[in-house]
Design an enzyme around this catalytic site. Structure first.
Site, PDB file in Angstrom:
ATOM      1  N   CYS A   1      48.682 -67.622  49.148  1.00 30.78           N
ATOM      2  CA  CYS A   1      48.573 -69.058  48.930  1.00 30.78           C
ATOM      3  C   CYS A   1      47.170 -69.563  49.278  1.00 30.78           C
ATOM      4  O   CYS A   1      46.466 -68.966  50.097  1.00 30.78           O
ATOM      5  CB  CYS A   1      49.584 -69.807  49.796  1.00 30.78           C
ATOM      6  SG  CYS A   1      51.300 -69.379  49.479  1.00 30.78           S
TER       7      CYS A   1
ATOM      8  N   GLU B   1      46.217 -72.071  51.093  1.00 32.50           N
ATOM      9  CA  GLU B   1      46.042 -72.424  52.490  1.00 32.50           C
ATOM     10  C   GLU B   1      45.684 -71.205  53.336  1.00 32.50           C
ATOM     11  O   GLU B   1      44.753 -71.234  54.143  1.00 32.50           O
ATOM     12  CB  GLU B   1      47.316 -73.070  53.054  1.00 32.50           C
ATOM     13  CG  GLU B   1      47.696 -74.375  52.380  1.00 32.50           C
ATOM     14  CD  GLU B   1      48.663 -74.188  51.210  1.00 32.50           C
ATOM     15  OE1 GLU B   1      48.456 -73.260  50.393  1.00 32.50           O
ATOM     16  OE2 GLU B   1      49.627 -74.973  51.118  1.00 32.50           O
TER      17      GLU B   1
ATOM     18  N   CYS C   1      52.685 -70.462  55.153  1.00 29.77           N
ATOM     19  CA  CYS C   1      51.421 -71.166  55.408  1.00 29.77           C
ATOM     20  C   CYS C   1      51.544 -72.089  56.609  1.00 29.77           C
ATOM     21  O   CYS C   1      50.632 -72.174  57.435  1.00 29.77           O
ATOM     22  CB  CYS C   1      50.985 -71.955  54.175  1.00 29.77           C
ATOM     23  SG  CYS C   1      50.401 -70.896  52.837  1.00 29.77           S
TER      24      CYS C   1
ATOM     25  N   GLU D   1      47.042 -64.841  42.794  1.00 28.41           N
ATOM     26  CA  GLU D   1      48.254 -64.111  42.428  1.00 28.41           C
ATOM     27  C   GLU D   1      47.949 -62.654  42.112  1.00 28.41           C
ATOM     28  O   GLU D   1      46.793 -62.261  41.938  1.00 28.41           O
ATOM     29  CB  GLU D   1      48.912 -64.765  41.204  1.00 28.41           C
ATOM     30  CG  GLU D   1      49.444 -66.143  41.485  1.00 28.41           C
ATOM     31  CD  GLU D   1      50.120 -66.786  40.290  1.00 28.41           C
ATOM     32  OE1 GLU D   1      50.756 -67.821  40.489  1.00 28.41           O
ATOM     33  OE2 GLU D   1      50.024 -66.271  39.153  1.00 28.41           O
TER      34      GLU D   1
ATOM     35  N   CYS E   1      54.071 -73.907  51.906  1.00 30.63           N
ATOM     36  CA  CYS E   1      55.260 -73.073  52.114  1.00 30.63           C
ATOM     37  C   CYS E   1      55.404 -72.756  53.602  1.00 30.63           C
ATOM     38  O   CYS E   1      54.489 -72.981  54.407  1.00 30.63           O
ATOM     39  CB  CYS E   1      55.153 -71.783  51.295  1.00 30.63           C
ATOM     40  SG  CYS E   1      53.979 -70.570  51.944  1.00 30.63           S
TER      41      CYS E   1
ATOM     42  N   ASN F   1      44.926 -70.392  45.471  1.00 33.51           N
ATOM     43  CA  ASN F   1      45.940 -69.345  45.411  1.00 33.51           C
ATOM     44  C   ASN F   1      45.449 -68.183  44.556  1.00 33.51           C
ATOM     45  O   ASN F   1      44.750 -68.368  43.559  1.00 33.51           O
ATOM     46  CB  ASN F   1      47.287 -69.892  44.921  1.00 33.51           C
ATOM     47  CG  ASN F   1      47.243 -70.540  43.559  1.00 33.51           C
ATOM     48  OD1 ASN F   1      46.298 -71.251  43.214  1.00 33.51           O
ATOM     49  ND2 ASN F   1      48.282 -70.331  42.773  1.00 33.51           N
TER      50      ASN F   1
END
Length: 162
Positions: free
Chosen positions: A73, A75, A115, A64, A112, A62
């Protein structure tokens, strides 16, 4: 009115030691991907490793940003890297794990919705399900075949690609 039910099949393991050697390696690589996580705001690191049919493994973590919607993310970092560097190569399986110093993660984290949607489109494009492994560091493992198990009403609109 009809009342309907959806159920999913998945495998649960007490630890990575119960997985086969290839899956253990993939999970170890996802754990390695945690090191490149840039998560100074949430302090919640996520790592993924994706095994391709050509033998390559692509890792993602991930990333940010202070403007939260600008982050990505783990993924999707890995999946979009595959789309750019390995177009058309089949994704066989992926492993996802997480770590934070702020609390104990006692059950595997799952991807999530955004993803899952991207994963589902990769499945559709390659006409093959992706095996997904979610696991806790030093703990429980969940393994399932196919993203539709987690996103049964996935948005797929074939007419958009005609």
């Amino acid at each position: 009115m009809n009342s309907l039910n959806i159920s999913i099949d998945y495998e649960a393991y007490k630890s990575l030691a119960e997985l086969n050697e290839n899956d253990q390696l993939l999970c170890t690589q996802a754990e390695e991907a945690l090191k490149s996580s840039y998560s100074p705001y949430s302090n919640f690191k996520v790592g993924t490793a994706i095994r391709l049919a050509n033998g390559q493994t692509v890792m993602g973590s991930n990333q940010e940003n202070v403007a939260y919607p600008s982050g990505l993310c783990a993924e999707r970092v890995a999946l979009f890297a595959i789309g750019a560097a390995y177009p058309g190569v089949v994704i066989e399986s992926m492993a996802v794990t997480a770590h934070t110093d702020n609390f104990n993660i006692s059950t595997p984290i799952t991807s999530c919705g955004a993803c899952l949607q991207v994963m589902a489109e990769f499945e559709q494009r390659q006409k093959q399900e992706i095996e997904v492994i979610f696991y806790c560091l030093n703990g429980q493992v969940l393994k399932l075949k196919g993203v539709k198990s987690l996103l049964p009403f996935v948005f797929i609109e074939d007419r958009l690609s005609d």
